[in-house]
Design an enzyme around this catalytic site. Sequence first.
Site, PDB file in Angstrom:
ATOM      1  N   ASP A 221     -11.011   0.628  -8.192  1.00 19.58           N
ATOM      2  CA  ASP A 221      -9.887   1.344  -7.576  1.00 19.58           C
ATOM      3  C   ASP A 221      -9.288   0.511  -6.436  1.00 19.58           C
ATOM      4  O   ASP A 221      -9.973   0.222  -5.458  1.00 19.58           O
ATOM      5  CB  ASP A 221     -10.400   2.689  -7.046  1.00 19.58           C
ATOM      6  CG  ASP A 221      -9.275   3.622  -6.657  1.00 19.58           C
ATOM      7  OD1 ASP A 221      -8.219   3.145  -6.191  1.00 19.58           O
ATOM      8  OD2 ASP A 221      -9.445   4.845  -6.820  1.00 19.58           O
TER       9      ASP A 221
ATOM     10  N   CYS B  58      -0.235   0.472  -5.872  1.00 22.96           N
ATOM     11  CA  CYS B  58      -1.419   0.390  -6.735  1.00 22.96           C
ATOM     12  C   CYS B  58      -1.158  -0.523  -7.928  1.00 22.96           C
ATOM     13  O   CYS B  58      -2.008  -1.341  -8.295  1.00 22.96           O
ATOM     14  CB  CYS B  58      -1.868   1.776  -7.195  1.00 22.96           C
ATOM     15  SG  CYS B  58      -0.589   2.779  -7.972  1.00 22.96           S
TER      16      CYS B  58
ATOM     17  N   HIS C  21      -1.898   7.005 -10.612  1.00 16.10           N
ATOM     18  CA  HIS C  21      -2.538   5.836 -10.005  1.00 16.10           C
ATOM     19  C   HIS C  21      -2.705   4.752 -11.066  1.00 16.10           C
ATOM     20  O   HIS C  21      -2.709   5.042 -12.266  1.00 16.10           O
ATOM     21  CB  HIS C  21      -3.897   6.239  -9.420  1.00 16.10           C
ATOM     22  CG  HIS C  21      -4.496   5.218  -8.508  1.00 16.10           C
ATOM     23  ND1 HIS C  21      -3.811   4.689  -7.442  1.00 16.10           N
ATOM     24  CD2 HIS C  21      -5.722   4.622  -8.491  1.00 16.10           C
ATOM     25  CE1 HIS C  21      -4.594   3.816  -6.814  1.00 16.10           C
ATOM     26  NE2 HIS C  21      -5.751   3.757  -7.438  1.00 16.10           N
TER      27      HIS C  21
END
Lengths: 238, 238
Positions: A199, A68, A181
């Site tokens: 995202d 991520c 995240h």
Amino acid sequence: MSPLISRILMIGLCFIPSELIAQTLPLTPNLINFNSSEGETFLIESTARQDYIPLSIQFETQENGAFCGVASMVMVLNALSIPAPKAPEWRKYKRFTQTNIFDNPKTQEVMTKDIVSKQGMTLQQLGQLLASYPIKVDINYGSEVTLKEFRQRLIDNLKQPNNFVLVNYLRSTMGQEKGGHISPVAAYHQQSDRFLILDVSRYKYPPVWVKAEDLWQAINTKDSASGKTRGFVLVSVE
Amino acid sequence: MSPLISRILMIGLCFIPSELIAQTLPLTPNLINFNSSEGETFLIESTARQDYIPLSIQFETQENGAFCGVASMVMVLNALSIPAPKAPEWRKYKRFTQTNIFDNPKTQEVMTKDIVSKQGMTLQQLGQLLASYPIKVDINYGSEVTLKEFRQRLIDNLKQPNNFVLVNYLRSTMGQEKGGHISPVAAYHQQSDRFLILDVSRYKYPPVWVKAEDLWQAINTKDSASGKTRGFVLVSVE
Ligand SMILES: [Ca+2]
Ligand SMILES: [Ca+2]
Ligand SMILES: [Ca+2]
Ligand SMILES: [Ca+2]
């Protein structure tokens, strides 16, 4: 079944909203799907969306469950338009990828691709990896900012071009599955007091509009890998 | 140098528009960069942008020089939210990628990944590859449509959810380098009579707003691989 009811059911089946057949996980009611009428309206109404187009045209999916931070870095480095390395797949063209971002020896000194693939990265490591490129990096821990400061620093950035915000947050605090995240923030919507997160785990969740307070709570969580809170990083051209 | 002139120059250097330091190739004046104030205004003003958010959140870069059609297919299949294959890199999650799109035996019967990697695809092959998935596919050759028909069919689609437009055009006809190309269309702007192309060769060009007539000319060009003109494909859930 009466022809009328049958017809109503058929019309219903023809107009299933895309949210209902999405492959991604369902959203809790506190989060607003960007890919919805309301999500679109918030973007149109936003007066702090300077970063939205530059980031959205660089939007990409993290290449594995630990990447991520890498995908987020690639997005902001491409959006900043700083000199990029070549990528063998595109011959003469230059562009950051989740592979060639580690070609820089200074980046490898911070963390190698193999290590990030195994353990991801902390907020500080995200800042250090970004700082291995010629950009200005400002690391902010969740524990150090009030909600008001957090909101204002992000809004200020989202109103300016050529600088960007990355957030490191705990998904479960804002109703998502599940762990720590990292993703870029693209816009702020004043009327609803929400930020738009692009995202990077696009296989798992769509972009969402999240309440400023929920996101602030989610960055003010302790990362066991560092013993410090998560937070956000501001980056700009030097 | 006077302090005033020096200060003006410094301010100038601090506000270099991102277009000037981009890695991508320069645009000819007939094309408007989506990543600009005017490009953003066109999106906000557009009344035919139903496909923009669903496609933009799936935007990805073609993985090699021959994969414009593959990346475009992946974008629309993910945007249509039809059942997708697993991707080993994301464990249980399902999502089309430029690799697993070829896992379907029906797709391989049309063309294998190796063959597409070598020769790309024609308009008809694009339609056939898409039709190997459970969607409705409508192939339209440039030679078969007037400018008025072309404009209207695209606008109709861009005002509806859950269906999408892919264009197969000759770049050089609209002032770009250089050959045949495929990408999704995301919106139409009435006042300027322009379509927004989300160009999948993101290492080479940004998304652009192109005049309807220029795009129509660029699809009405002969593809030497098929002996027919290029064109566009409309796709929808069955
Ligand atoms: Ca700081
Ligand atoms: Ca900014
Ligand atoms: Ca047809
Ligand atoms: Ca449509």
